[in-house]
Design a protein around this motif. Structure first.
Motif, mmCIF file in Angstrom:
data_model
loop_
_atom_site.group_PDB
_atom_site.id
_atom_site.type_symbol
_atom_site.label_atom_id
_atom_site.label_comp_id
_atom_site.label_asym_id
_atom_site.label_seq_id
_atom_site.Cartn_x
_atom_site.Cartn_y
_atom_site.Cartn_z
ATOM 1 N N THR A 4 0.807 -1.221 0.000
ATOM 2 C CA THR A 4 0.000 0.000 0.000
ATOM 3 C C THR A 4 0.837 1.266 0.000
ATOM 4 N N GLY A 5 1.972 1.235 0.694
ATOM 5 C CA GLY A 5 2.757 2.457 0.848
ATOM 6 C C GLY A 5 3.815 2.657 -0.192
ATOM 7 N N VAL A 6 4.182 1.607 -0.932
ATOM 8 C CA VAL A 6 5.252 1.743 -1.919
ATOM 9 C C VAL A 6 4.764 1.331 -3.304
ATOM 10 N N SER A 7 4.443 0.063 -3.459
ATOM 11 C CA SER A 7 4.101 -0.454 -4.781
ATOM 12 C C SER A 7 2.889 0.249 -5.386
ATOM 13 N N LEU A 8 1.842 0.436 -4.584
ATOM 14 C CA LEU A 8 0.638 1.089 -5.102
ATOM 15 C C LEU A 8 0.767 2.607 -5.117
ATOM 16 N N SER A 9 1.029 3.190 -3.947
ATOM 17 C CA SER A 9 1.021 4.656 -3.873
ATOM 18 C C SER A 9 2.100 5.289 -4.745
ATOM 19 N N MET A 10 3.332 4.773 -4.643
ATOM 20 C CA MET A 10 4.416 5.369 -5.422
ATOM 21 C C MET A 10 4.324 4.999 -6.900
ATOM 22 N N GLY A 11 3.896 3.765 -7.176
ATOM 23 C CA GLY A 11 3.733 3.380 -8.573
ATOM 24 C C GLY A 11 2.693 4.235 -9.273
ATOM 25 N N LEU A 12 1.527 4.399 -8.635
ATOM 26 C CA LEU A 12 0.475 5.231 -9.217
ATOM 27 C C LEU A 12 0.920 6.681 -9.323
ATOM 28 N N PHE A 13 1.647 7.145 -8.307
ATOM 29 C CA PHE A 13 2.106 8.537 -8.344
ATOM 30 C C PHE A 13 3.074 8.775 -9.500
ATOM 31 N N TYR A 14 4.031 7.881 -9.695
ATOM 32 C CA TYR A 14 5.004 8.058 -10.770
ATOM 33 C C TYR A 14 4.325 8.053 -12.143
ATOM 34 N N TYR A 15 3.368 7.136 -12.340
ATOM 35 C CA TYR A 15 2.659 7.111 -13.622
ATOM 36 C C TYR A 15 1.816 8.369 -13.802
ATOM 37 N N GLY A 16 1.189 8.835 -12.716
ATOM 38 C CA GLY A 16 0.427 10.073 -12.799
ATOM 39 C C GLY A 16 1.309 11.275 -13.041
ATOM 40 N N LEU A 17 2.488 11.293 -12.421
ATOM 41 C CA LEU A 17 3.447 12.379 -12.624
ATOM 42 C C LEU A 17 3.933 12.410 -14.062
ATOM 43 N N ARG A 18 4.158 11.258 -14.637
ATOM 44 C CA ARG A 18 4.624 11.192 -16.022
ATOM 45 C C ARG A 18 3.581 11.736 -16.987
ATOM 46 N N ASP A 19 2.287 11.527 -16.666
ATOM 47 C CA ASP A 19 1.213 11.994 -17.543
ATOM 48 C C ASP A 19 0.870 13.462 -17.344
ATOM 49 N N THR A 20 1.381 14.094 -16.285
ATOM 50 C CA THR A 20 1.015 15.484 -16.004
ATOM 51 C C THR A 20 2.289 16.315 -15.788
ATOM 52 N N THR A 21 2.286 17.137 -14.744
ATOM 53 C CA THR A 21 3.464 17.937 -14.398
ATOM 54 C C THR A 21 3.704 17.835 -12.900
ATOM 55 N N ALA A 22 4.884 18.267 -12.461
ATOM 56 C CA ALA A 22 5.221 18.200 -11.039
ATOM 57 C C ALA A 22 4.284 19.080 -10.206
ATOM 58 N N THR A 23 3.977 20.275 -10.717
ATOM 59 C CA THR A 23 3.086 21.178 -9.983
ATOM 60 C C THR A 23 1.683 20.604 -9.889
ATOM 61 N N TYR A 24 1.177 20.081 -10.995
ATOM 62 C CA TYR A 24 -0.176 19.519 -10.995
ATOM 63 C C TYR A 24 -0.253 18.297 -10.088
ATOM 64 N N ALA A 25 0.770 17.445 -10.141
ATOM 65 C CA ALA A 25 0.784 16.265 -9.274
ATOM 66 C C ALA A 25 0.785 16.678 -7.808
ATOM 67 N N SER A 26 1.519 17.742 -7.493
ATOM 68 C CA SER A 26 1.541 18.241 -6.117
ATOM 69 C C SER A 26 0.174 18.764 -5.700
ATOM 70 N N ASN A 27 -0.544 19.387 -6.643
ATOM 71 C CA ASN A 27 -1.897 19.854 -6.350
ATOM 72 C C ASN A 27 -2.796 18.711 -5.917
ATOM 73 N N ILE A 28 -2.754 17.622 -6.681
ATOM 74 C CA ILE A 28 -3.624 16.488 -6.369
ATOM 75 C C ILE A 28 -3.197 15.832 -5.062
ATOM 76 N N ILE A 29 -1.899 15.655 -4.860
ATOM 77 C CA ILE A 29 -1.406 15.011 -3.644
ATOM 78 C C ILE A 29 -1.762 15.828 -2.401
ATOM 79 N N SER A 30 -2.066 17.104 -2.591
ATOM 80 C CA SER A 30 -2.404 17.961 -1.457
ATOM 81 C C SER A 30 -3.681 17.525 -0.737
ATOM 82 N N ILE A 31 -4.499 16.700 -1.388
ATOM 83 C CA ILE A 31 -5.731 16.256 -0.714
ATOM 84 C C ILE A 31 -5.460 15.072 0.216
#
Length: 372
Positions: free
Chosen positions: A87-114
């Protein structure tokens, strides 16, 4: 008198400083990761190698500080370590990296803020924390969480006028390559990362109850997570090119994220969760948005939008409100909030142990460990 005053100041600010350091480290990781992901780095190779480095960095701490403990690695402990890594590495970080690749660092930070709000809601549902709306502290905590969400939403959906801090600005593609983006898919992946990351904070409560050794827990979690990433990655892409390493920015990012983010930040977050509960460290996540916005403006010459500025102010107000409410709540209870976690039987969440160790385990913590 001066020494006493300094000790009081240190005691009151050490948790705040620790979490600010964690967010600064995370900011560097996001910027470096965005660059290498745009260059085509295979995400599961990055996860596998990163956590090998993390395990190597934490191993000396585990062997030195916790070598004499008698805690057994039972089947139950291995189960929670596996869930922790999943839950803390394979899923969260894997999904985050793929989401970061599809967007931008600022936008990814916006979403992670929730993430703080998700963690707060999970903590209430699972009775790790009390809502406390009948108290002033509880109301202020809730307002703080709402302000954080409002700030993240403002920066995401409203731009407004723009201005530059560094007039010698250069386009961002000078640093990173332009690659096709999929904002819808990226947003869904980032939301999934937030959900997994929020659960990850809560899982620590259970993990520390069954296995109260923070260094061994972090090291074993890194080893398991690396194995999970390697198995999934080889199923997706087993070409030699995707798994090869060179003396380049990719290797620097792996060492940086493994040594500082996985090892150092994990230990700091674990310590703060033990002392302040699972919601406390997650409330600092929105600060990455502020840090990245400022760094992109100063280093890359990116424009700062009015919506980002207003959203950042709301986020800072939200964090301050929540921390004020949390402090008042702790003063009223006069005991760590984690001691009330007994009813919660949710499964462990990856990197941050949240429960107070049992009496026998307290002797394990060295006087000069990061938690002191």
């Amino acid at each position: 008198m001066a020494t006493i005053a300094f000790k009081k100041y240190f005691e009151s600010s050490k948790f705040l400083v620790s979490m600010l350091l964690v967010q600064a480290i995370g900011t560097g990781m996001q910027l470096l990761s965005k660059v290498i992901l745009n260059d085509g780095t295979f995400i599961f190779a990055l996860l596998a190698y990163r956590h090998v480095v993390g395990a190597v960095c934490v191993a000396p701490l585990a062997l030195f500080f916790e070598r004499g403990n008698t805690t057994k690695l039972s089947l139950k402990v291995w189960f929670w370590l596996f869930i922790n890594a999943l839950t803390g590495v394979s899923l969260s970080m894997g999904l985050f990296y793929y989401g970061l690749r599809d967007t931008t660092a600022t936008y990814a930070s916006n979403i992670i803020s929730i993430t703080p709000v998700i963690t707060f809601v999970f903590s209430i549902i699972l009775r790790v924390e009390s809502w406390g709306l009948n108290t002033r502290a509880g109301k202020v905590k809730t307002i703080g969480a709402i302000l954080c969400v409002a700030g993240a939403a403002t920066t995401t959906f409203y731009q407004g006028k723009s201005f530059h801090i560094n007039h010698q600005h250069s386009p961002s593609h000078a640093i990173t390559k332009d690659i096709p983006s999929n904002w819808t898919r990226g947003t869904l992946l980032l939301i999934g990362a937030c959900l997994s990351y929020g659960i990850w904070f809560i899982v620590q409560v259970k993990l520390i109850k069954v296995f109260p050794l923070k260094y061994w827990s972090t090291m074993l979690t890194c080893i398991i997570a690396s194995g999970q990433a390697m198995i999934v990655g080889l199923c997706i892409d087993h070409s030699r090119k995707s798994w090869s390493l060179g003396w380049n920015l990719q290797l620097l990012t792996i060492v940086y994220s493994g040594a500082l983010v996985t090892a150092m930040a994990f230990c700091l977050i674990s310590w703060v969760i033990v002392k302040r509960g699972p919601t406390y460290p997650s409330m600092f996540n929105p600060l990455i948005l502020v840090f990245i916005t400022v760094l992109e403006a100063l280093l890359l010459g990116e424009a700062i939008h009015l919506g980002t500025l207003v959203g950042s102010i709301l986020i800072l107000m939200g964090i301050y409100s929540f921390l004020w409410g949390k402090r008042k709540e702790l003063m009223m209870n006069r005991q760590p909030p984690v001691k009330n976690v007994a009813p919660m039987d949710v499964e462990a969440m990856v990197t941050e142990p949240t429960a107070i160790p049992p009496p026998k385990a307290t002797s394990i913590l060295p006087s000069n460990s990061p938690e002191q």
